[in-house]
Design a protein around this motif. Structure first.
Motif, PDB file in Angstrom:
ATOM      1  N   PRO A  13      32.359  23.291  96.176  1.00  0.00           N
ATOM      2  CA  PRO A  13      31.478  22.107  96.609  1.00  0.00           C
ATOM      3  C   PRO A  13      30.580  21.626  95.543  1.00  0.00           C
ATOM      4  O   PRO A  13      30.042  22.562  94.891  1.00  0.00           O
ATOM      5  CB  PRO A  13      30.958  22.612  97.980  1.00  0.00           C
ATOM      6  N   ALA A  14      30.462  20.434  95.568  1.00  0.00           N
ATOM      7  CA  ALA A  14      29.087  19.923  94.856  1.00  0.00           C
ATOM      8  C   ALA A  14      27.867  20.550  95.589  1.00  0.00           C
ATOM      9  O   ALA A  14      27.679  20.352  96.722  1.00  0.00           O
ATOM     10  CB  ALA A  14      29.219  18.415  94.842  1.00  0.00           C
ATOM     11  N   VAL A  15      27.038  21.342  94.957  1.00  0.00           N
ATOM     12  CA  VAL A  15      25.779  21.796  95.444  1.00  0.00           C
ATOM     13  C   VAL A  15      24.653  20.955  94.946  1.00  0.00           C
ATOM     14  O   VAL A  15      24.309  20.796  93.738  1.00  0.00           O
ATOM     15  CB  VAL A  15      25.734  23.275  95.151  1.00  0.00           C
ATOM     16  N   ILE A  16      23.791  20.328  95.692  1.00  0.00           N
ATOM     17  CA  ILE A  16      22.702  19.634  95.379  1.00  0.00           C
ATOM     18  C   ILE A  16      21.370  20.331  95.753  1.00  0.00           C
ATOM     19  O   ILE A  16      20.996  20.309  97.012  1.00  0.00           O
ATOM     20  CB  ILE A  16      22.696  18.109  95.811  1.00  0.00           C
ATOM     21  N   GLU A  17      20.601  21.061  95.155  1.00  0.00           N
ATOM     22  CA  GLU A  17      19.619  21.631  95.215  1.00  0.00           C
ATOM     23  C   GLU A  17      18.423  20.803  95.196  1.00  0.00           C
ATOM     24  O   GLU A  17      17.773  20.558  94.123  1.00  0.00           O
ATOM     25  CB  GLU A  17      19.244  23.076  94.143  1.00  0.00           C
ATOM     26  N   LEU A  18      18.075  20.385  96.619  1.00  0.00           N
ATOM     27  CA  LEU A  18      16.991  19.694  96.480  1.00  0.00           C
ATOM     28  C   LEU A  18      15.514  20.022  95.934  1.00  0.00           C
ATOM     29  O   LEU A  18      14.884  19.105  95.372  1.00  0.00           O
ATOM     30  CB  LEU A  18      16.626  19.146  98.081  1.00  0.00           C
ATOM     31  N   ASP A  19      15.331  21.147  95.870  1.00  0.00           N
ATOM     32  CA  ASP A  19      14.106  21.616  95.374  1.00  0.00           C
ATOM     33  C   ASP A  19      14.121  21.842  93.875  1.00  0.00           C
ATOM     34  O   ASP A  19      13.095  22.176  93.275  1.00  0.00           O
ATOM     35  CB  ASP A  19      13.672  22.990  96.074  1.00  0.00           C
ATOM     36  N   GLN A  20      15.265  21.807  93.359  1.00  0.00           N
ATOM     37  CA  GLN A  20      15.540  21.575  91.961  1.00  0.00           C
ATOM     38  C   GLN A  20      15.454  20.271  91.153  1.00  0.00           C
ATOM     39  O   GLN A  20      15.395  20.012  90.041  1.00  0.00           O
ATOM     40  CB  GLN A  20      17.030  22.390  91.540  1.00  0.00           C
ATOM     41  N   LEU A  21      15.353  19.108  92.093  1.00  0.00           N
ATOM     42  CA  LEU A  21      15.431  17.955  91.584  1.00  0.00           C
ATOM     43  C   LEU A  21      13.802  17.616  91.419  1.00  0.00           C
ATOM     44  O   LEU A  21      12.991  18.106  91.935  1.00  0.00           O
ATOM     45  CB  LEU A  21      16.103  16.770  92.630  1.00  0.00           C
ATOM     46  N   ASP A  22      13.735  16.276  90.729  1.00  0.00           N
ATOM     47  CA  ASP A  22      12.379  15.911  90.510  1.00  0.00           C
ATOM     48  C   ASP A  22      11.906  15.127  91.809  1.00  0.00           C
ATOM     49  O   ASP A  22      12.272  15.688  92.888  1.00  0.00           O
ATOM     50  CB  ASP A  22      12.277  14.806  89.434  1.00  0.00           C
ATOM     51  N   LYS A  50      18.379  24.139  99.287  1.00  0.00           N
ATOM     52  CA  LYS A  50      17.396  24.481  98.811  1.00  0.00           C
ATOM     53  C   LYS A  50      17.472  25.823  98.362  1.00  0.00           C
ATOM     54  O   LYS A  50      18.307  26.784  98.880  1.00  0.00           O
ATOM     55  CB  LYS A  50      15.948  24.609  99.734  1.00  0.00           C
ATOM     56  N   SER A  51      17.161  26.119  96.946  1.00  0.00           N
ATOM     57  CA  SER A  51      17.451  27.422  96.515  1.00  0.00           C
ATOM     58  C   SER A  51      16.889  28.563  97.231  1.00  0.00           C
ATOM     59  O   SER A  51      17.289  29.733  97.039  1.00  0.00           O
ATOM     60  CB  SER A  51      16.794  27.521  95.001  1.00  0.00           C
ATOM     61  N   SER A  52      15.774  28.203  97.927  1.00  0.00           N
ATOM     62  CA  SER A  52      14.967  29.510  98.682  1.00  0.00           C
ATOM     63  C   SER A  52      15.549  29.721  99.912  1.00  0.00           C
ATOM     64  O   SER A  52      15.075  30.736 100.749  1.00  0.00           O
ATOM     65  CB  SER A  52      13.651  29.081  98.740  1.00  0.00           C
ATOM     66  N   LYS A 100      13.241  12.864  93.408  1.00  0.00           N
ATOM     67  CA  LYS A 100      14.364  12.513  94.205  1.00  0.00           C
ATOM     68  C   LYS A 100      14.823  13.463  95.349  1.00  0.00           C
ATOM     69  O   LYS A 100      15.179  13.248  96.354  1.00  0.00           O
ATOM     70  CB  LYS A 100      15.430  12.007  93.528  1.00  0.00           C
ATOM     71  N   GLY A 101      14.356  14.865  95.182  1.00  0.00           N
ATOM     72  CA  GLY A 101      14.612  15.746  96.015  1.00  0.00           C
ATOM     73  C   GLY A 101      14.084  15.542  97.474  1.00  0.00           C
ATOM     74  O   GLY A 101      14.564  15.732  98.411  1.00  0.00           O
ATOM     75  N   LYS A 102      12.483  15.159  97.280  1.00  0.00           N
ATOM     76  CA  LYS A 102      11.964  15.035  98.532  1.00  0.00           C
ATOM     77  C   LYS A 102      12.400  13.643  99.178  1.00  0.00           C
ATOM     78  O   LYS A 102      12.488  13.628 100.567  1.00  0.00           O
ATOM     79  CB  LYS A 102      10.489  14.765  98.294  1.00  0.00           C
ATOM     80  N   GLU A 103      12.836  12.590  98.336  1.00  0.00           N
ATOM     81  CA  GLU A 103      13.269  11.539  99.088  1.00  0.00           C
ATOM     82  C   GLU A 103      14.821  11.837  99.671  1.00  0.00           C
ATOM     83  O   GLU A 103      14.952  10.981 100.850  1.00  0.00           O
ATOM     84  CB  GLU A 103      13.644  10.494  97.665  1.00  0.00           C
TER      85      GLU A 103
END
Length: 103
Positions: A38-47, A18-20, A49-52
């Motif tokens: 690494p591939a970085v997946i920012e969950l709070d930057q996704l629509d 998460k970015s924060s 799908k981030g919460k899912e």
């Protein structure tokens, strides 16, 4: 759950963040310092799908849910686990084995 496994298996190293999150930032910096990208997946930057994806990480046993680090498609752990691996010297070897870094 399939999104997590699919994302984790596509790259040698994947960090769900998460970015924060300051620990997420620290783990990303450690990987960059070791020469990994690494591939970085920012969950709070996704629509939505981030919460899912965060719920799926929790269901996989990720506690806390971020940072969640996968190397070679396998869940390595959270920040505490990654730092422990780094201190004992095995993080670099895991990254080498997964071809996330080369020497």
């Amino acid at each position: 759950m399939d999104m997590i496994r699919d994302s984790a298996s596509k790259k040698a190293a994947v960090i769900f963040t998460k970015s924060s999150c300051c620990m997420c930032h620290s783990i990303k910096a450690l990987f960059y310092e070791l020469g990994a990208s690494p591939a970085v997946i920012e969950l709070d930057q996704l629509d939505s799908k981030g919460k899912e994806m965060e719920r799926a990480l929790r269901a996989l046993g990720c506690s806390p849910t971020v940072p969640a680090v996968f190397i070679g498609g396998e869940y390595v752990g959270s920040a505490k686990d990654v730092i422990s691996l780094h201190v004992d010297g095995s993080l670099k070897q895991k990254l080498l084995n997964a071809k996330a870094i080369w020497f």
